[in-house]
Design a protein around this motif. Structure first.
Motif, PDB file in Angstrom:
ATOM      1  N   ASN A 277     -14.439  -2.053  35.567  1.00 37.32           N
ATOM      2  CA  ASN A 277     -13.113  -2.586  35.964  1.00 37.32           C
ATOM      3  C   ASN A 277     -13.228  -3.745  36.669  1.00 37.32           C
ATOM      4  OD1 ASN A 277     -13.801  -1.841  38.587  1.00 37.32           O
ATOM      5  ND2 ASN A 277     -12.301  -0.426  39.030  1.00 37.32           N
TER       6      ASN A 277
ATOM      7  N   ILE B  16     -14.505  -4.743  39.545  1.00 31.34           N
ATOM      8  CA  ILE B  16     -14.451  -4.765  40.798  1.00 31.34           C
ATOM      9  C   ILE B  16     -15.895  -5.730  41.009  1.00 31.34           C
ATOM     10  CG2 ILE B  16     -14.900  -3.585  42.668  1.00 31.34           C
ATOM     11  CD1 ILE B  16     -12.110  -3.772  42.238  1.00 31.34           C
TER      12      ILE B  16
ATOM     13  N   ASN C 258      -5.715  -7.849  37.341  1.00 35.77           N
ATOM     14  CA  ASN C 258      -4.796  -7.069  38.010  1.00 35.77           C
ATOM     15  C   ASN C 258      -3.784  -6.318  37.261  1.00 35.77           C
ATOM     16  OD1 ASN C 258      -5.575  -8.283  40.455  1.00 35.77           O
ATOM     17  ND2 ASN C 258      -4.335  -9.940  40.396  1.00 35.77           N
TER      18      ASN C 258
ATOM     19  N   ARG D 197      -6.072  -3.516  35.519  1.00 35.03           N
ATOM     20  CA  ARG D 197      -6.804  -2.423  36.368  1.00 35.03           C
ATOM     21  C   ARG D 197      -5.415  -1.262  36.666  1.00 35.03           C
ATOM     22  NH1 ARG D 197      -8.814  -6.440  40.168  1.00 35.03           N
ATOM     23  NH2 ARG D 197     -11.011  -6.899  39.493  1.00 35.03           N
TER      24      ARG D 197
ATOM     25  N   ARG E 149      -7.511  -2.918  45.238  1.00 30.88           N
ATOM     26  CA  ARG E 149      -7.746  -3.738  43.833  1.00 30.88           C
ATOM     27  C   ARG E 149      -7.655  -2.929  42.550  1.00 30.88           C
ATOM     28  NH1 ARG E 149      -9.160  -8.865  44.631  1.00 30.88           N
ATOM     29  NH2 ARG E 149      -8.361  -9.167  42.666  1.00 30.88           N
ATOM     30  N   THR E 150      -8.043  -1.586  42.845  1.00 29.42           N
ATOM     31  CA  THR E 150      -8.344  -0.822  41.687  1.00 29.42           C
ATOM     32  C   THR E 150      -6.925  -0.253  41.170  1.00 29.42           C
ATOM     33  OG1 THR E 150      -8.769   1.321  43.042  1.00 29.42           O
ATOM     34  CG2 THR E 150     -10.550   0.089  42.083  1.00 29.42           C
ATOM     35  N   LEU E 151      -5.907  -0.263  42.195  1.00 25.98           N
ATOM     36  CA  LEU E 151      -4.628   0.083  41.704  1.00 25.98           C
ATOM     37  C   LEU E 151      -4.006  -1.184  40.956  1.00 25.98           C
ATOM     38  CD1 LEU E 151      -2.977   2.027  44.440  1.00 25.98           C
ATOM     39  CD2 LEU E 151      -3.767   2.848  42.516  1.00 25.98           C
ATOM     40  N   GLY E 152      -4.586  -2.264  40.941  1.00 31.68           N
ATOM     41  CA  GLY E 152      -4.039  -3.481  40.280  1.00 31.68           C
ATOM     42  C   GLY E 152      -3.554  -4.300  41.234  1.00 31.68           C
ATOM     43  N   MET E 153      -3.605  -4.220  42.709  1.00 30.98           N
ATOM     44  CA  MET E 153      -2.945  -5.152  43.474  1.00 30.98           C
ATOM     45  C   MET E 153      -3.883  -6.392  43.660  1.00 30.98           C
ATOM     46  SD  MET E 153      -2.287  -2.875  46.812  1.00 30.98           S
ATOM     47  CE  MET E 153      -1.417  -1.052  46.902  1.00 30.98           C
TER      48      MET E 153
END
Lengths: 247, 222
Positions: A50, A52, A75, A78, B115-119
């Motif tokens: 993903n 990160i 963004n 994800r 961030r993993t939620l897309g923020m």
């Protein structure tokens, strides 16, 4: 076309190469389990997917889009990749319900009432409707992890990455979390790093055995548990099955 | 006691100095803290320079530079404006350090979860990091508020007619130094008491259920 495609991923921290060229694929609604000793880069691999913690070399593709391409808006991507953490990482200042709804409100820009209703449904699906108003510090580990899964599911992901989701839990709480994960099998793609061999055996479509930054072997649970090709795979599975139960 | 009305004339000035400087100082301080923690190298470095200058020099000297010094280059402020600027910029530096400590006390995994939620990074900072960081900075911030209230008294040196200024005026005319300054001390005491009481209530009100312990620890370390 595969839904997720990981091609020749390399990742180093300083002079230590953690991933030495990992390739595999995950299809729609497929469940793949990654096993292997601690420190073999399994968690790093998930964070490389993903972006990160982007890989140094190699490509990651999801639904025909290259995530490793710097111009891809991660963004947006994800939102489609759920992530469930070993340490839950719930937002401590928010209730269980808000933890699930915040992504819908802030990222998907769904209006508050609708987001809350959806979040409540997700909590219900993991058996936590009674805990909706509680804060993470008031929940047990198993409950926290189920909130974590609900939070991921609320975003309607095409795939969920699980990073040792039961490793931080007391043994008697693991079952509830595994049950929730089992109920998802076949409904959404899952890539799961775990030591739960019983779960891997019963739920996985394919098991990937990693060691030293490489994939040693992969195959169906049937093949991996009963007649793995590599001596090292047999040795590892034999040892870990003693520890974690064969089921 | 007939001079009490004159002393009280200074109260609004002292309160204005305190509230204005704590608020403006907070806004600038928050930007400095964020710049220092999340900014690119140049921004982060710029923030550090600011902090070092304002924390490394006496507040009185800063006020003298602004009020007596700047007219030399054609920038002239009235006493009250000079005081508001000086106190705000100075408080910003201290508040920035409290806020930075609180921001860094929030585990980086909270940001990753956002961030993993897309923020975006900014969204994560706003909706995940700051709501938690601001809560744990309340005890330290409460100290700053009380310090600031007391430090406003040095603006007498640049002719601002605050509480202390009025007292000095009365005392030097009546020679009743002891009574006058005791009354003034009492007024400051009253305000510090009320302020810390209010902040305490706010802190309890926004406390996250289930983590009373962390809050106590934060308070002890503040």
């Amino acid at each position: 076309m595969h839904m997720l495609e990981v091609k020749e991923i390399h990742k180093s921290y300083g002079s230590c190469e953690v991933l030495k060229g990992i390739s595999f694929t995950v299809d729609k609604d497929e469940t793949k389990v990654i096993i292997g000793t601690s420190g073999t880069g399994k968690s790093t691999l998930l964070k490389c997917i993903n972006q990160i913690d982007p890989p140094d070399k190699g490509e990651v593709w999801l639904d025909g889009e290259e995530l490793t391409n710097l111009s891809t808006d991660m963004n947006r991507i994800r939102q489609k990749i759920g992530f469930v953490f070993q340490d839950f990482n719930l937002f401590n200042h928010l209730t269980a319900l808000q933890n699930v709804s915040i992504g819908l409100e802030k990222v998907k820009k769904i209006e508050k009432e609708k987001a809350k209703a959806r979040a409540f449904d997700e909590l219900k699906n993991v058996g936590l409707e009674k805990q909706a108003g509680q804060y993470p510090a008031q929940l047990s580990g198993g409950q926290k992890q189920r909130v974590g899964i609900a939070r991921a599911l609320a975003m309607d992901p095409v795939i969920i990455l699980f990073d040792e989701p039961t490793s931080a839990l007391d043994p008697e709480l693991i079952g509830d979390v595994l049950d929730v994960m089992k109920s998802l099998a076949g409904k959404v793609a899952m890539l799961i790093v775990t030591h739960e061999m019983g779960f891997a055996r019963n739920v996985a479509d394919e098991i990937i055995f990693m060691e030293g930054g490489n994939i040693i072997e992969s195959g169906s649970p049937e093949k991996m548990f009963n007649n793995a090709n590599k001596e090292r795979t047999r040795e590892f599975l034999g040892r870990i099955s003693c520890l974690y139960g064969k089921e | 006691m007939q001079s009490l009305p004159q002393i009280l004339e200074g109260v609004p000035v002292t309160l204005l100095l305190t509230f204005f400087s704590i608020s403006v100082g907070f806004c600038i301080g928050l930007l400095l803290a964020l710049g220092r923690v999340y900014g690119k190298k140049a921004i982060s470095y710029g923030c550090i320079v600011y902090l070092e200058i304002f924390r490394g020099t006496p507040l009185l000297v800063q006020l003298f530079i602004i009020y007596y010094g700047l007219p030399a280059v054609g920038i002239i402020f009235s006493p009250i404006i000079a005081a508001l600027i000086g106190l705000s910029l100075n408080s910003a530096a201290y508040q920035a350090e409290y806020l930075r400590g609180s921001i860094q006390a929030i585990p980086s995994s909270q940001m990753i979860a956002g961030r993993t939620l897309g923020m975006t990074r900014l969204q994560s900072i706003r909706t995940v990091i700051l709501p938690q960081a601001l809560r744990i900075s309340i005890p330290a911030w409460s100290n700053e508020l009380i310090y600031l209230l007391k430090y406003t008294s040095i603006v007498v040196y640049i002719q601002v007619r605050d509480l202390t200024f009025q007292a000095k005026d009365i005392a030097s005319h009546s020679s009743r130094y002891l009574e006058t300054f005791l009354v003034v001390a009492l007024i400051y005491l009253l305000f510090t008491f009320v302020f810390s009481e209010i902040v305490d209530r706010v802190e309890k009100h926004v406390r996250i259920p289930g983590i009373g312990l962390t809050q106590t620890v934060a308070k002890r370390n503040a």
